[in-house]
Design a protein around this motif. Structure first.
Motif, PDB file in Angstrom:
ATOM      1  N   GLU A 223      75.434 -16.016 -13.832  1.00  0.00           N
ATOM      2  CA  GLU A 223      76.885 -16.212 -13.847  1.00  0.00           C
ATOM      3  C   GLU A 223      77.594 -15.773 -12.568  1.00  0.00           C
ATOM      4  O   GLU A 223      78.759 -16.135 -12.373  1.00  0.00           O
ATOM      5  N   ARG A 224      76.917 -15.005 -11.710  1.00  0.00           N
ATOM      6  CA  ARG A 224      77.597 -14.525 -10.516  1.00  0.00           C
ATOM      7  C   ARG A 224      76.822 -14.801  -9.224  1.00  0.00           C
ATOM      8  O   ARG A 224      77.164 -14.277  -8.175  1.00  0.00           O
ATOM      9  N   GLY A 225      75.799 -15.606  -9.303  1.00  0.00           N
ATOM     10  CA  GLY A 225      75.115 -16.043  -8.098  1.00  0.00           C
ATOM     11  C   GLY A 225      74.270 -14.994  -7.398  1.00  0.00           C
ATOM     12  O   GLY A 225      73.900 -15.171  -6.228  1.00  0.00           O
ATOM     13  N   ALA A 226      73.944 -13.901  -8.081  1.00  0.00           N
ATOM     14  CA  ALA A 226      73.080 -12.892  -7.464  1.00  0.00           C
ATOM     15  C   ALA A 226      71.675 -13.454  -7.286  1.00  0.00           C
ATOM     16  O   ALA A 226      71.206 -14.256  -8.102  1.00  0.00           O
ATOM     17  N   GLU A 227      71.008 -13.060  -6.218  1.00  0.00           N
ATOM     18  CA  GLU A 227      69.635 -13.483  -5.966  1.00  0.00           C
ATOM     19  C   GLU A 227      68.678 -12.415  -6.510  1.00  0.00           C
ATOM     20  O   GLU A 227      68.896 -11.221  -6.306  1.00  0.00           O
ATOM     21  N   ARG A 228      67.633 -12.884  -7.175  1.00  0.00           N
ATOM     22  CA  ARG A 228      66.728 -11.931  -7.831  1.00  0.00           C
ATOM     23  C   ARG A 228      66.106 -10.931  -6.870  1.00  0.00           C
ATOM     24  O   ARG A 228      65.873  -9.776  -7.232  1.00  0.00           O
ATOM     25  N   ASP A 229      65.818 -11.368  -5.638  1.00  0.00           N
ATOM     26  CA  ASP A 229      65.207 -10.424  -4.701  1.00  0.00           C
ATOM     27  C   ASP A 229      66.233  -9.497  -4.058  1.00  0.00           C
ATOM     28  O   ASP A 229      65.896  -8.706  -3.189  1.00  0.00           O
ATOM     29  N   HIS A 230      67.480  -9.562  -4.512  1.00  0.00           N
ATOM     30  CA  HIS A 230      68.507  -8.618  -4.075  1.00  0.00           C
ATOM     31  C   HIS A 230      68.946  -7.721  -5.230  1.00  0.00           C
ATOM     32  O   HIS A 230      69.937  -7.008  -5.120  1.00  0.00           O
ATOM     33  N   LEU A 231      68.206  -7.794  -6.342  1.00  0.00           N
ATOM     34  CA  LEU A 231      68.445  -6.918  -7.484  1.00  0.00           C
ATOM     35  C   LEU A 231      67.287  -5.944  -7.607  1.00  0.00           C
ATOM     36  O   LEU A 231      66.120  -6.353  -7.529  1.00  0.00           O
TER      37      LEU A 231
END
Length: 239
Positions: A223-231
């Motif tokens: 829903e907010r466009g976060a990238e998995r490798d930045h979590l």
């Protein structure tokens, strides 16, 4: 590697939360956001985030924040062992460190969103202290959620720290509203979702229960466009 530690202090942060200071026999090299294992037995090793920054006394002192209500024997046993070592005055408290892959990627120099529930604060506290001590200039948004204000045991300290450091934005979130409260109310993840239209530019670090970390990943990515490798969260290794 097993490391012997002296316990130099065991103090109460709240009714059921303890601050433990350890003096390892040899300095521990670790990264902000990593954890240690408290070794209670050969097959009994319990993880706790290191609340102190790697730059504190160059690894000669380690700080833990442990939530240990009476019904939580898993944590209370560690507090009891620490108190026993403190009373004996020896170095019989054993740890293994460092552990964890969700450490601060400081070389990226991206703006940070740090999210903690309860004593997960110890995880993000290490990062905040490290960033400020290293004079990082990127914005830092720290969200700390709890059932009530008493769970946010360092609230006053964090508010004062944010006032001194313009790059630090501290956002406490409580479920039960205290009298005179002007801050955010409800779920800490929902607070982040409300405040950010997009998370694509941020590195996001999460400390809390496994279900919280899992929900954050789904919400932020979908829903907010976060990238998995930045979590980042240690829980992701088990989800």
């Amino acid at each position: 590697m097993t490391i012997k530690c002296e316990v130099t202090s065991v103090s109460s942060l709240t009714n059921n939360t303890y601050r433990i200071l350890l003096k390892p026999a040899a300095p521990v090299s670790y990264k902000a956001g990593q954890y240690l294992l408290a070794v209670l037995g050969e097959k009994d090793k319990r993880p706790f985030s290191i609340a102190s920054s790697p730059c504190r006394q160059n690894g000669h002192e380690l700080e833990l924040h442990i939530g240990a209500a009476e019904e939580n024997a898993y944590a209370l046993d560690v507090v009891t062992a620490a108190k026993a070592t403190l009373e004996k005055g020896d170095d019989s408290f054993l740890i293994e460190a460092p552990h964890g892959d969700a450490w601060l990627r400081e070389e990226r120099q991206r703006p940070l969103i740090l999210i903690a529930g309860g004593t997960g604060f110890s995880y993000v506290r290490s990062m905040v202290d490290h960033c400020l001590s290293q004079n990082f200039s990127q914005p830092i948004f720290l969200y700390w959620g709890g059932r009530d204000l008493s769970q946010l045991y360092s609230n006053d300290e964090m508010e004062a720290l944010a006032l001194k450091n313009s790059q630090l934005n501290y956002i406490p979130v409580v479920e039960n509203v205290p009298e005179g409260w002007n801050g955010k109310v409800g779920n800490v993840l929902e607070a982040v979702m409300t405040d950010f239209v997009s998370l694509s530019a941020y590195d996001v670090y999460i400390a809390g229960r496994f279900e919280m970390a899992g929900a954050a990943r789904e919400m932020f990515c979908n829903e907010r466009g976060a990238e998995r490798d930045h979590l980042f969260a240690d829980a992701f290794a088990f989800l």
